[in-house]
Write a protein that holds these residues in place. Structure first.
Motif, PDB file in Angstrom:
ATOM      1  N   LEU A 270      62.815 -78.186  87.993  1.00 55.59           N
ATOM      2  CA  LEU A 270      62.463 -77.268  86.909  1.00 55.59           C
ATOM      3  C   LEU A 270      61.777 -78.039  85.785  1.00 55.59           C
ATOM      4  O   LEU A 270      62.352 -78.971  85.215  1.00 55.59           O
ATOM      5  N   VAL A 271      60.526 -77.647  85.480  1.00 56.41           N
ATOM      6  CA  VAL A 271      59.779 -78.263  84.379  1.00 56.41           C
ATOM      7  C   VAL A 271      60.075 -77.458  83.116  1.00 56.41           C
ATOM      8  O   VAL A 271      59.805 -76.260  83.059  1.00 56.41           O
ATOM      9  N   LEU A 272      60.635 -78.122  82.112  1.00 59.59           N
ATOM     10  CA  LEU A 272      61.077 -77.459  80.889  1.00 59.59           C
ATOM     11  C   LEU A 272      60.395 -78.101  79.691  1.00 59.59           C
ATOM     12  O   LEU A 272      60.487 -79.308  79.490  1.00 59.59           O
ATOM     13  N   SER A 273      59.689 -77.299  78.907  1.00 56.72           N
ATOM     14  CA  SER A 273      59.003 -77.823  77.728  1.00 56.72           C
ATOM     15  C   SER A 273      60.013 -78.136  76.629  1.00 56.72           C
ATOM     16  O   SER A 273      60.904 -77.339  76.335  1.00 56.72           O
ATOM     17  N   ALA A 274      59.856 -79.305  76.001  1.00 59.69           N
ATOM     18  CA  ALA A 274      60.774 -79.714  74.929  1.00 59.69           C
ATOM     19  C   ALA A 274      60.664 -78.814  73.705  1.00 59.69           C
ATOM     20  O   ALA A 274      61.583 -78.761  72.884  1.00 59.69           O
ATOM     21  N   SER A 275      59.552 -78.103  73.566  1.00 58.30           N
ATOM     22  CA  SER A 275      59.351 -77.250  72.394  1.00 58.30           C
ATOM     23  C   SER A 275      59.889 -75.828  72.585  1.00 58.30           C
ATOM     24  O   SER A 275      59.714 -74.979  71.714  1.00 58.30           O
ATOM     25  N   THR A 276      60.562 -75.561  73.697  1.00 63.84           N
ATOM     26  CA  THR A 276      61.096 -74.227  73.966  1.00 63.84           C
ATOM     27  C   THR A 276      62.270 -73.909  73.035  1.00 63.84           C
ATOM     28  O   THR A 276      63.098 -74.774  72.744  1.00 63.84           O
ATOM     29  N   LYS A 277      62.347 -72.663  72.578  1.00 58.43           N
ATOM     30  CA  LYS A 277      63.425 -72.250  71.682  1.00 58.43           C
ATOM     31  C   LYS A 277      64.768 -72.196  72.416  1.00 58.43           C
ATOM     32  O   LYS A 277      64.821 -72.077  73.636  1.00 58.43           O
ATOM     33  N   LYS A 278      65.854 -72.279  71.633  1.00 54.40           N
ATOM     34  CA  LYS A 278      67.204 -72.345  72.185  1.00 54.40           C
ATOM     35  C   LYS A 278      67.496 -71.186  73.122  1.00 54.40           C
ATOM     36  O   LYS A 278      67.949 -71.381  74.251  1.00 54.40           O
ATOM     37  N   GLU A 279      67.251 -69.954  72.662  1.00 56.59           N
ATOM     38  CA  GLU A 279      67.560 -68.779  73.487  1.00 56.59           C
ATOM     39  C   GLU A 279      66.740 -68.772  74.769  1.00 56.59           C
ATOM     40  O   GLU A 279      67.219 -68.369  75.835  1.00 56.59           O
ATOM     41  N   ASP A 280      65.481 -69.225  74.673  1.00 57.93           N
ATOM     42  CA  ASP A 280      64.612 -69.231  75.849  1.00 57.93           C
ATOM     43  C   ASP A 280      65.029 -70.306  76.844  1.00 57.93           C
ATOM     44  O   ASP A 280      64.871 -70.129  78.061  1.00 57.93           O
ATOM     45  N   ILE A 281      65.527 -71.448  76.352  1.00 60.76           N
ATOM     46  CA  ILE A 281      65.997 -72.498  77.263  1.00 60.76           C
ATOM     47  C   ILE A 281      67.112 -71.951  78.151  1.00 60.76           C
ATOM     48  O   ILE A 281      67.114 -72.144  79.373  1.00 60.76           O
ATOM     49  N   LYS A 282      68.067 -71.256  77.541  1.00 63.67           N
ATOM     50  CA  LYS A 282      69.169 -70.676  78.307  1.00 63.67           C
ATOM     51  C   LYS A 282      68.648 -69.683  79.339  1.00 63.67           C
ATOM     52  O   LYS A 282      69.081 -69.673  80.503  1.00 63.67           O
ATOM     53  N   THR A 283      67.726 -68.822  78.908  1.00 64.38           N
ATOM     54  CA  THR A 283      67.183 -67.802  79.819  1.00 64.38           C
ATOM     55  C   THR A 283      66.451 -68.435  80.991  1.00 64.38           C
ATOM     56  O   THR A 283      66.618 -68.015  82.142  1.00 64.38           O
ATOM     57  N   ILE A 284      65.635 -69.449  80.698  1.00 66.50           N
ATOM     58  CA  ILE A 284      64.864 -70.111  81.758  1.00 66.50           C
ATOM     59  C   ILE A 284      65.790 -70.762  82.778  1.00 66.50           C
ATOM     60  O   ILE A 284      65.621 -70.594  83.990  1.00 66.50           O
ATOM     61  N   ILE A 285      66.775 -71.518  82.297  1.00 64.41           N
ATOM     62  CA  ILE A 285      67.693 -72.197  83.219  1.00 64.41           C
ATOM     63  C   ILE A 285      68.467 -71.185  84.053  1.00 64.41           C
ATOM     64  O   ILE A 285      68.611 -71.350  85.273  1.00 64.41           O
ATOM     65  N   ASN A 286      68.956 -70.127  83.415  1.00 66.32           N
ATOM     66  CA  ASN A 286      69.692 -69.096  84.155  1.00 66.32           C
ATOM     67  C   ASN A 286      68.801 -68.378  85.165  1.00 66.32           C
ATOM     68  O   ASN A 286      69.252 -68.039  86.269  1.00 66.32           O
ATOM     69  N   SER A 287      67.536 -68.149  84.791  1.00 65.23           N
ATOM     70  CA  SER A 287      66.624 -67.424  85.688  1.00 65.23           C
ATOM     71  C   SER A 287      66.342 -68.206  86.966  1.00 65.23           C
ATOM     72  O   SER A 287      66.219 -67.621  88.048  1.00 65.23           O
ATOM     73  N   TYR A 288      66.214 -69.536  86.836  1.00 61.04           N
ATOM     74  CA  TYR A 288      65.861 -70.353  87.995  1.00 61.04           C
ATOM     75  C   TYR A 288      67.081 -70.925  88.724  1.00 61.04           C
ATOM     76  O   TYR A 288      66.922 -71.642  89.723  1.00 61.04           O
ATOM     77  N   THR A 289      68.283 -70.613  88.257  1.00 58.90           N
ATOM     78  CA  THR A 289      69.503 -71.086  88.915  1.00 58.90           C
ATOM     79  C   THR A 289      69.591 -70.686  90.388  1.00 58.90           C
ATOM     80  O   THR A 289      70.065 -71.486  91.218  1.00 58.90           O
ATOM     81  N   PRO A 290      69.147 -69.462  90.792  1.00 59.76           N
ATOM     82  CA  PRO A 290      69.223 -69.099  92.217  1.00 59.76           C
ATOM     83  C   PRO A 290      68.464 -70.032  93.153  1.00 59.76           C
ATOM     84  O   PRO A 290      68.709 -70.027  94.357  1.00 59.76           O
TER      85      PRO A 290
END
Length: 371
Positions: A270-290
């Motif tokens: 999972l490529v995660l941008s360091a500038s992503t907001k807190k709420e979006d980080i959680k959403t992104i990680i949860n979305s790609y967990t499957p």
């Protein structure tokens, strides 16, 4: 394809030659110091555009010897600024950002304390509170697992699929990974692109592959992916660049899972941008967990100055970090994650992180691929 080798007394002169000869869009393939420590020491840069291999050498000049090296991540030169003032400015910026990070961690600790229902003492010693914040911050950083990729060069290739939202830098990260393992580890690397949605995405990856002389294929169907992987079983590493979509689109992740299902060997990164907001980080990680994410690549580290939330969310996710991307250059602006790097980044911020790289005089050829 034009590949040119530039040699100069220092890195400033070498990169100036690259810009003059090949222009702003030249791709830097490698750079290193030749005969380091001897009287004949010089700086080598290999850059690419099109046509044949050429060598451009700049004669040593007294002016070039007197120029100070540029600050990492900042291509502006300090030839006209006294060294002492420049160092004082850097220390001031590092101290300011370090204090800012401590304040952020302090607020996060207070918020956690409030949620846990703990009563705030009537009088609190500031020194004790500072120590408590630092210990809590260090404990969070220590919770982050580090897991850079290690190529075994066995009979079966390692297969990485870079996944993540639109615009986080998956294609550039794929090129950086390919360059590192091809140029530094002497691995046989193949690039595959599943990004048929974004205009120019496949052309960008093909350009990188052509410059590095690596095989690159476009896969538009599930069957194409299976055929491409089957054709490149002699590779040490296969990197799959996937299309980026909104993390709020459940069909996107389901489609990727369907494509990857027949292959137990595919490791989603999972490529995660360091500038992503807190709420979006959680959403992104949860979305790609499957997808059973194997590890994280933190991109665009240089495009933000706030790291406390990123640190906490990564630690909470329990996902390991493999690499840090901190610029647009391929492959230089790419680091294997390590404990010293993370401690410096999350405790002192970007200025401290960049200063650390300058102090240790890490050259692109010396940057580690293991923790």
């Amino acid at each position: 394809m034009k590949i040119k080798r530039f040699e100069a007394p220092d890195n400033i002169t070498a990169f100036a030659l690259v810009k003059k000869e090949l222009g702003e869009n030249a791709v830097i393939l490698s750079s290193k110091t030749l005969e380091k420590g001897s009287r004949n020491a010089r700086f080598e840069v290999i850059a690419a555009m099109d046509y044949e291999l050429e060598t451009v050498t700049a004669p040593p000049t007294e002016t070039a010897r007197q120029k100070a090296p540029s600050t990492y991540g900042d291509h502006s030169f300090r030839g006209n600024v006294p060294k002492q003032k420049a160092e004082q400015k850097d220390r001031g910026e590092i101290n300011f950002e370090s204090r800012d990070l401590k304040m952020r961690f302090s607020r996060m600790l207070k918020e956690q304390t409030r949620k846990e229902g703990l009563k705030k003492p009537a009088q609190k010693n500031k020194s004790a509170e500072k120590t408590k914040v630092e210990k809590w911050r260090d404990s969070i950083i220590d919770q982050i697992h580090i897991n850079p990729l290690k190529i075994k060069k066995s009979t079966q290739p390692e297969i990485l699929a870079l996944v993540g939202p639109t615009g986080v830098g998956k294609t550039t990260s794929a090129a950086k990974l390919a360059a590192w393992f091809s140029l530094r580890e002497n691995c046989r690397v193949t690039l595959l692109s599943m990004d048929c949605y974004r205009i120019g995405a496949t052309d960008q990856l093909r350009t990188y592959a052509r410059i590095m002389r690596l095989p690159c294929e476009i896969v538009l169907r599930k069957k194409d992916l299976a055929d491409a992987i089957s054709r490149h079983q002699d590779s040490d590493l296969i990197i799959i660049d996937t299309a980026g979509k909104s993390p709020y689109d459940p069909d996107h992740v389901a489609e990727l899972k369907n494509w990857f299902a027949p292959f137990d060997s595919i490791q989603p990164y999972l490529v995660l941008s360091a500038s992503t907001k807190k709420e979006d980080i959680k959403t992104i990680i949860n979305s790609y967990t499957p997808l059973d994410i194997a590890s994280l690549i933190i991109s665009k580290v240089d495009e933000t100055r706030t790291y406390a939330t990123l640190c906490q969310e990564i630690a909470t996710s329990s996902l390991p970090v493999s690499y840090l991307a901190c610029g647009q250059r391929v492959p230089e602006d790419f680091l294997a994650a390590s404990r010293p790097y993370l401690h410096t980044l999350f405790k002192k911020g970007w200025q401290g992180f960049a200063a650390m790289l300058n102090r240790t005089e890490l050259k692109p050829a010396d940057w580690p691929l293991t923790a």
